[in-house]
Design an enzyme around this catalytic site. Structure first.
Site, PDB file in Angstrom:
ATOM      1  N   PHE A 190     -11.564  -3.423   8.682  1.00  0.00           N
ATOM      2  CA  PHE A 190     -11.052  -2.069   9.305  1.00  0.00           C
ATOM      3  C   PHE A 190     -11.968  -1.753  10.479  1.00  0.00           C
ATOM      4  O   PHE A 190     -13.045  -2.046  10.584  1.00  0.00           O
ATOM      5  CB  PHE A 190     -11.331  -1.012   8.259  1.00  0.00           C
ATOM      6  CG  PHE A 190     -11.250   0.354   8.664  1.00  0.00           C
ATOM      7  CD1 PHE A 190     -12.151   1.177   9.004  1.00  0.00           C
ATOM      8  CD2 PHE A 190     -10.043   0.873   8.693  1.00  0.00           C
ATOM      9  CE1 PHE A 190     -12.344   2.324   9.494  1.00  0.00           C
ATOM     10  CE2 PHE A 190      -9.862   2.252   9.266  1.00  0.00           C
ATOM     11  CZ  PHE A 190     -10.610   2.678   9.607  1.00  0.00           C
ATOM     12  N   TYR A 210       0.880  -1.329   0.016  1.00  0.00           N
ATOM     13  CA  TYR A 210       0.135   0.001   0.023  1.00  0.00           C
ATOM     14  C   TYR A 210       0.872   1.334  -0.028  1.00  0.00           C
ATOM     15  O   TYR A 210       0.225   2.369  -0.362  1.00  0.00           O
ATOM     16  CB  TYR A 210      -0.960  -0.001   1.174  1.00  0.00           C
ATOM     17  CG  TYR A 210      -2.096  -1.059   1.023  1.00  0.00           C
ATOM     18  CD1 TYR A 210      -3.021  -1.013   0.084  1.00  0.00           C
ATOM     19  CD2 TYR A 210      -1.729  -2.363   1.651  1.00  0.00           C
ATOM     20  CE1 TYR A 210      -4.097  -2.231  -0.126  1.00  0.00           C
ATOM     21  CE2 TYR A 210      -2.911  -3.297   1.362  1.00  0.00           C
ATOM     22  CZ  TYR A 210      -3.883  -3.193   0.670  1.00  0.00           C
ATOM     23  OH  TYR A 210      -4.646  -4.569   0.511  1.00  0.00           O
TER      24      TYR A 210
END
Length: 423
Positions: free
Chosen positions: A423, A137
């Site tokens: 998340f 990422y």
């Protein structure tokens, strides 16, 4: 032009090999099959735990090969506690590309499209995720913004200091239905003052507490729900835990007072029939200061939450700063070109914050958007990034001043939990 001549046909953009679009609700099984296959699981009811109850199809992007879904990424709209503020965040989760379709640019196209859509809609100013693979990422502008300490402790050697104030409250083990309304109130108060925590609406609490299916316990017990209440009956803390063999796994602990915090840890430490304790904690978890001997708590520090600024100006004005600051940032962003350029960030260190584009002004710091993501929650510092060569100081003293201003009171910590969404 004669009657036999024809104008040249205008060139057409080539049709994407793997077009992207949001999925329809009826495509959930196909999308879930793709995700579970990517992560080496079999799709069956519950294999994605509670994603079926929490995912938002209108915010779930998929890549197609003909009629087949071959990749996808989902967004959960949440509210994240950042230094001095509560900020809308795009929680990125369930990122997957089938092994048959790797290295075709699908992941890059999905990540770019997702960020572009957030920018175009003026949605959440930041995005955040827990990275399954830490090498992926950074190239999309995400930076490590918080860390966690994965603790494996010898519970037999853990003892609170004799002068520890445990208060006058009590701890009860409750059934989930009785515990939930108390948990919700405690969590909502605690998350507002804990940088890195997110809100939990009803569907996320449903997912958190529904995530107790025997299929996923790996031989462990069901969750236990311990609630700390004061003499007047007010709940001021709770602990979620389960056990397997001689090990207690603490999945979540929240406390509103120092005495409820100490009392809950005293309860967990003294659980009978278990010699070991595992839990994820903030890097600056206060527990060590309560123990006679902190050495039994051995921790491995790993990356926790990764943050990405969708719009630099909106993101930097959304949070607050520890001290007054006036600095010009030269920001590089190869993925989101609308962010590239110079910004003047000014704050009085209290409430007033402005972040405006400037031209013809000498910058004080040069850095990429990933570095801004790393310091956004007040954990990693610009000084440490500069020491690694990732921030260039163009005006003497700018790094030190900005590092202090961006710093938070405590180390940020994100409670990801065991339940989907990740998340």
């Amino acid at each position: 032009m004669t009657t036999t001549e024809r104008p040249h046909a205008s060139p057409r953009s080539p049709r994407p090999r793997h077009p992207l679009r949001t999925i329809e609700a009826h495509e959930f099984d196909a999308w879930a099959t793709m995700v579970t296959t990517t992560y080496g699981q079999d799709w069956r009811d519950g294999a994605l735990r509670n994603a079926a109850h929490t995912f938002e199809p209108e915010r779930t992007l998929a890549a197609y090969d003909g009629p087949d879904i071959v990749g996808g990424v989902s967004v959960y709209g949440r509210t994240l506690t950042v230094p001095g503020a509560l900020v809308p965040v795009a929680g990125i989760t369930l990122v997957a590309v089938l092994p048959t379709h790797r290295r075709r640019g699908i992941l890059t196209s999905m990540m770019r499209r997702q960020l572009t859509d957030l920018h175009a809609s003026q949605g959440e100013p930041i995005a955040a995720l827990n990275a399954a693979e830490a090498t992926i990422y950074g190239r999309y502008g995400y930076g490590v913004a918080s860390h966690l300490a994965a603790v494996d402790a010898d519970k037999r050697a853990m003892r609170l200091r004799p002068d520890t104030d445990l208060g006058s409250g009590s701890i009860r083990l409750l059934a989930p239905a009785a515990a939930r309304p108390l948990f919700e109130k405690v969590y909502d108060q605690a998350r507002r003052q804990t940088v890195g925590w997110v809100d939990r609406t009803e569907k996320y609490w449903n997912a958190r507490l529904r995530d107790d299916v025997e299929l996923f316990r790996d031989g462990a017990t069901a969750l236990r729900f311990a609630v700390h209440t004061e003499p007047d009956g007010a709940a001021t803390g709770y602990a979620l835990y389960r056990s397997r063999g001689d090990t207690v796994r603490l999945t979540e602990l929240a406390a509103l007072t120092t005495t409820s915090y100490a009392a809950l840890w005293n309860f967990v430490i003294n659980l009978d029939a278990h010699s070991r304790l595992t839990y994820d904690a903030a890097v600056d978890e206060p527990l060590g200061h309560l123990l006679v001997d902190p050495r039994p708590t051995q921790a491995t520090v790993v990356d926790n939450l990764w943050v990405r600024l969708v719009d630099v100006d909106r993101a930097l004005t959304a949070r607050r700063y520890a001290t007054a600051l006036d600095v010009v940032l030269d920001v590089e962003d190869d993925v989101c070109p609308w962010n590239a350029g110079r910004y003047r960030l000014s704050t009085d260190g209290v409430e007033s914050v402005t972040c405006e584009r400037v031209r013809g002004v000498r910058p004080d710091l040069r850095l990429s958007v990933a570095e801004l993501g790393s310091v956004y929650l007040g954990g990693p510092t610009l000084a440490s990034l500069a020491a690694a060569g990732r921030v260039e100081e163009l005006r003497p003293g700018a790094v030190a001043a900005a590092s202090v201003a961006f710093r938070g009171r405590r180390e940020p910590f994100h409670v990801s939990g065991a339940a989907f969404p990740a998340f």
